[in-house]
Write a protein that holds these residues in place. Structure first.
Motif, PDB file in Angstrom:
ATOM      1  N   THR A 100       0.829  -1.208   0.000  1.00 26.86           N
ATOM      2  CA  THR A 100       0.000   0.000   0.000  1.00 26.86           C
ATOM      3  C   THR A 100       0.860   1.253   0.000  1.00 26.86           C
ATOM      4  OG1 THR A 100      -1.814  -1.122   1.157  1.00 26.86           O
ATOM      5  CG2 THR A 100      -1.756   1.282   1.274  1.00 26.86           C
ATOM      6  N   VAL A 101       1.901   1.264   0.832  1.00 26.03           N
ATOM      7  CA  VAL A 101       2.773   2.440   0.906  1.00 26.03           C
ATOM      8  C   VAL A 101       3.499   2.646  -0.418  1.00 26.03           C
ATOM      9  CG1 VAL A 101       4.835   3.384   1.997  1.00 26.03           C
ATOM     10  CG2 VAL A 101       3.065   2.323   3.401  1.00 26.03           C
ATOM     11  N   VAL A 102       4.057   1.585  -0.967  1.00 28.66           N
ATOM     12  CA  VAL A 102       4.767   1.703  -2.246  1.00 28.66           C
ATOM     13  C   VAL A 102       3.803   2.135  -3.348  1.00 28.66           C
ATOM     14  CG1 VAL A 102       5.908   0.347  -4.056  1.00 28.66           C
ATOM     15  CG2 VAL A 102       6.634   0.126  -1.683  1.00 28.66           C
ATOM     16  N   GLY A 103       2.584   1.606  -3.326  1.00 28.14           N
ATOM     17  CA  GLY A 103       1.596   2.009  -4.320  1.00 28.14           C
ATOM     18  C   GLY A 103       1.256   3.483  -4.229  1.00 28.14           C
ATOM     19  N   ARG A 104       1.043   3.974  -3.013  1.00 30.19           N
ATOM     20  CA  ARG A 104       0.707   5.387  -2.834  1.00 30.19           C
ATOM     21  C   ARG A 104       1.865   6.296  -3.213  1.00 30.19           C
ATOM     22  NH1 ARG A 104      -2.514   4.587   2.921  1.00 30.19           N
ATOM     23  NH2 ARG A 104      -4.546   4.042   1.989  1.00 30.19           N
ATOM     24  N   LEU A 105       3.080   5.905  -2.836  1.00 29.34           N
ATOM     25  CA  LEU A 105       4.249   6.697  -3.201  1.00 29.34           C
ATOM     26  C   LEU A 105       4.436   6.716  -4.719  1.00 29.34           C
ATOM     27  CD1 LEU A 105       6.758   5.497  -0.450  1.00 29.34           C
ATOM     28  CD2 LEU A 105       5.734   7.779  -0.632  1.00 29.34           C
ATOM     29  N   SER A 106       4.246   5.572  -5.358  1.00 28.06           N
ATOM     30  CA  SER A 106       4.364   5.499  -6.815  1.00 28.06           C
ATOM     31  C   SER A 106       3.299   6.358  -7.489  1.00 28.06           C
ATOM     32  CB  SER A 106       4.246   4.049  -7.291  1.00 28.06           C
ATOM     33  OG  SER A 106       5.283   3.248  -6.760  1.00 28.06           O
ATOM     34  N   LEU A 107       2.095   6.340  -6.933  1.00 30.01           N
ATOM     35  CA  LEU A 107       1.020   7.160  -7.482  1.00 30.01           C
ATOM     36  C   LEU A 107       1.378   8.640  -7.382  1.00 30.01           C
ATOM     37  CD1 LEU A 107      -1.843   6.998  -8.699  1.00 30.01           C
ATOM     38  CD2 LEU A 107      -2.739   7.214  -6.376  1.00 30.01           C
ATOM     39  N   ASP A 108       1.983   9.039  -6.274  1.00 30.93           N
ATOM     40  CA  ASP A 108       2.409  10.434  -6.119  1.00 30.93           C
ATOM     41  C   ASP A 108       3.429  10.814  -7.184  1.00 30.93           C
ATOM     42  OD1 ASP A 108       0.764  10.757  -3.939  1.00 30.93           O
ATOM     43  OD2 ASP A 108       2.352  10.428  -2.457  1.00 30.93           O
ATOM     44  N   ALA A 144      -3.831   7.251 -17.550  1.00 31.46           N
ATOM     45  CA  ALA A 144      -3.947   8.096 -16.366  1.00 31.46           C
ATOM     46  C   ALA A 144      -3.285   7.382 -15.196  1.00 31.46           C
ATOM     47  CB  ALA A 144      -5.425   8.366 -16.060  1.00 31.46           C
ATOM     48  N   PRO A 145      -2.775   8.132 -14.199  1.00 30.80           N
ATOM     49  CA  PRO A 145      -2.079   7.488 -13.084  1.00 30.80           C
ATOM     50  C   PRO A 145      -2.872   6.372 -12.420  1.00 30.80           C
ATOM     51  CG  PRO A 145      -1.680   9.839 -13.014  1.00 30.80           C
ATOM     52  CD  PRO A 145      -2.690   9.612 -14.112  1.00 30.80           C
ATOM     53  N   GLY A 146      -4.171   6.595 -12.195  1.00 30.60           N
ATOM     54  CA  GLY A 146      -4.986   5.571 -11.555  1.00 30.60           C
ATOM     55  C   GLY A 146      -5.117   4.323 -12.400  1.00 30.60           C
ATOM     56  N   GLU A 147      -5.290   4.506 -13.720  1.00 30.34           N
ATOM     57  CA  GLU A 147      -5.375   3.358 -14.619  1.00 30.34           C
ATOM     58  C   GLU A 147      -4.070   2.569 -14.602  1.00 30.34           C
ATOM     59  OE1 GLU A 147      -8.381   5.018 -18.117  1.00 30.34           O
ATOM     60  OE2 GLU A 147      -6.204   5.250 -18.338  1.00 30.34           O
ATOM     61  N   LEU A 161      -6.045   4.061  -4.002  1.00 27.63           N
ATOM     62  CA  LEU A 161      -6.585   5.103  -4.875  1.00 27.63           C
ATOM     63  C   LEU A 161      -7.699   5.903  -4.229  1.00 27.63           C
ATOM     64  CD1 LEU A 161      -6.759   3.058  -8.215  1.00 27.63           C
ATOM     65  CD2 LEU A 161      -5.133   4.868  -7.657  1.00 27.63           C
ATOM     66  N   GLY A 162      -8.208   5.408  -3.100  1.00 27.85           N
ATOM     67  CA  GLY A 162      -9.342   6.077  -2.479  1.00 27.85           C
ATOM     68  C   GLY A 162     -10.623   5.863  -3.252  1.00 27.85           C
ATOM     69  N   LYS A 163     -10.760   4.670  -3.867  1.00 33.50           N
ATOM     70  CA  LYS A 163     -11.936   4.355  -4.664  1.00 33.50           C
ATOM     71  C   LYS A 163     -12.515   3.014  -4.218  1.00 33.50           C
ATOM     72  CE  LYS A 163     -10.378   6.762  -8.853  1.00 33.50           C
ATOM     73  NZ  LYS A 163     -11.480   7.757  -8.852  1.00 33.50           N
ATOM     74  N   THR A 164     -13.740   2.738  -4.635  1.00 33.95           N
ATOM     75  CA  THR A 164     -14.359   1.456  -4.326  1.00 33.95           C
ATOM     76  C   THR A 164     -13.709   0.360  -5.168  1.00 33.95           C
ATOM     77  OG1 THR A 164     -16.050   1.637  -6.051  1.00 33.95           O
ATOM     78  CG2 THR A 164     -16.551   2.625  -3.894  1.00 33.95           C
TER      79      THR A 164
END
Length: 288
Positions: free
Chosen positions: A58-66, A114-117, A138-141
């Protein structure tokens, strides 16, 4: 931090690096993300983390998304990490580097997502991370996250694993190049998969052409009609040069079952400038 926590993190390091690298396409960015994840872990109460592997993902995913969201200047994209070399046959010592590289075909398409995709596709399709977990990043369902991955999957539609440029693959590519040079439309259709996908990274964005007929119709433009044979991330490809020695384009071909299923081209001068390319042939610029 207890030694056991350090050991658990080290056991996860390679996987975390692979996740970050596939999301970001850059070894340097991936290393930075994994190091930051370690620093954040070192500030946590180990007893409060039930699932360390999931927490780290989760942390790596969020950092990568940033990092993805912060990329606004096109030259910052990691095209400098695509291995481009003159095609002189397979070199065993290069196998590890090629297997760890992000292929040009995949990178061109991922850059258009897009980043989320991009995050949803890589985490789910390449690393089997559940949609529930990706949704938390992603903060999504989970349903919305599944739709992101589905959209990304439709856009990618190319093999994501490393592929070597064997003799048979190069023969198919050479047949395509000869047909493009000669304007042999029927031969082009013979070597192209009916659902071939062409992606071209231009200064104005990524252009996508679908289908053998459409790709064959425009095959004589750009670098497809000639150039220097190279390996691009392990795939057979060509580099075309301007008369003054500046690179015009880099093209990589994906060959499956004796037909070309994907063509990825970079024609953006800023992207090309970031790539380490072989020296142009002596014939380039001759006679000027």
């Amino acid at each position: 931090m207890p030694d056991t926590m350090t050991e658990v993190f080290e056991a996860q390091r390679d996987r975390l690096r692979a996740v970050a690298h596939r999301v970001l396409g850059s070894h340097a960015d991936a290393e930075d993300v994994v190091q930051e994840a370690w620093l954040r872990l070192s500030r946590q109460d180990a007893a409060a983390i039930d699932n360390l592997a999931g927490w780290l993902t989760t942390v790596v995913g969020r950092l990568s998304l940033d990092v993805l969201r912060s990329r606004r200047s096109r030259p910052e994209a990691p095209y400098d990490e695509i291995v481009v070399a003159v095609d002189e046959g397979p070199a065993p010592e290069d196998d590890v580097a090629l297997a760890d590289s992000v292929g040009l075909a995949l990178l061109v398409v991922l850059e258009s997502l897009a980043p989320g995709e991009r995050l949803a596709f890589v985490l789910h399709d390449l690393f089997a991370v559940p949609f529930e977990e990706i949704g938390r990043i992603l903060g999504k369902t989970p349903g919305a996250t599944k739709m992101l991955a589905s959209r990304a999957r439709k856009k990618v539609r190319t093999p994501v694993g490393p592929s070597g440029a064997g003799k048979s693959q190069r023969e198919v590519v050479n047949a395509f190049l000869r047909a493009a040079r000669d304007g042999d439309f029927e031969e082009l259709l013979r070597v192209l998969d009916p659902e071939v996908r062409l992606t071209v990274d231009t200064p104005d964005g990524v252009v996508v052409v679908l289908g053998a007929t459409n790709v064959a119709a425009g095959a004589r433009i750009g670098a497809a009609a000639g150039g220097q044979e190279v390996l691009v991330g392990g795939l057979p490809g060509v580099v075309a040069w301007h008369a003054d020695g500046r690179p015009m384009s880099v093209v990589a071909f994906t060959v499956v079952g004796g037909r070309i299923t994907g063509i990825a081209a970079v024609a953006d001068p800023a992207r090309l400038a970031a790539m380490e390319l072989p020296e142009p042939p002596e014939t380039v610029g001759a006679g000027r």
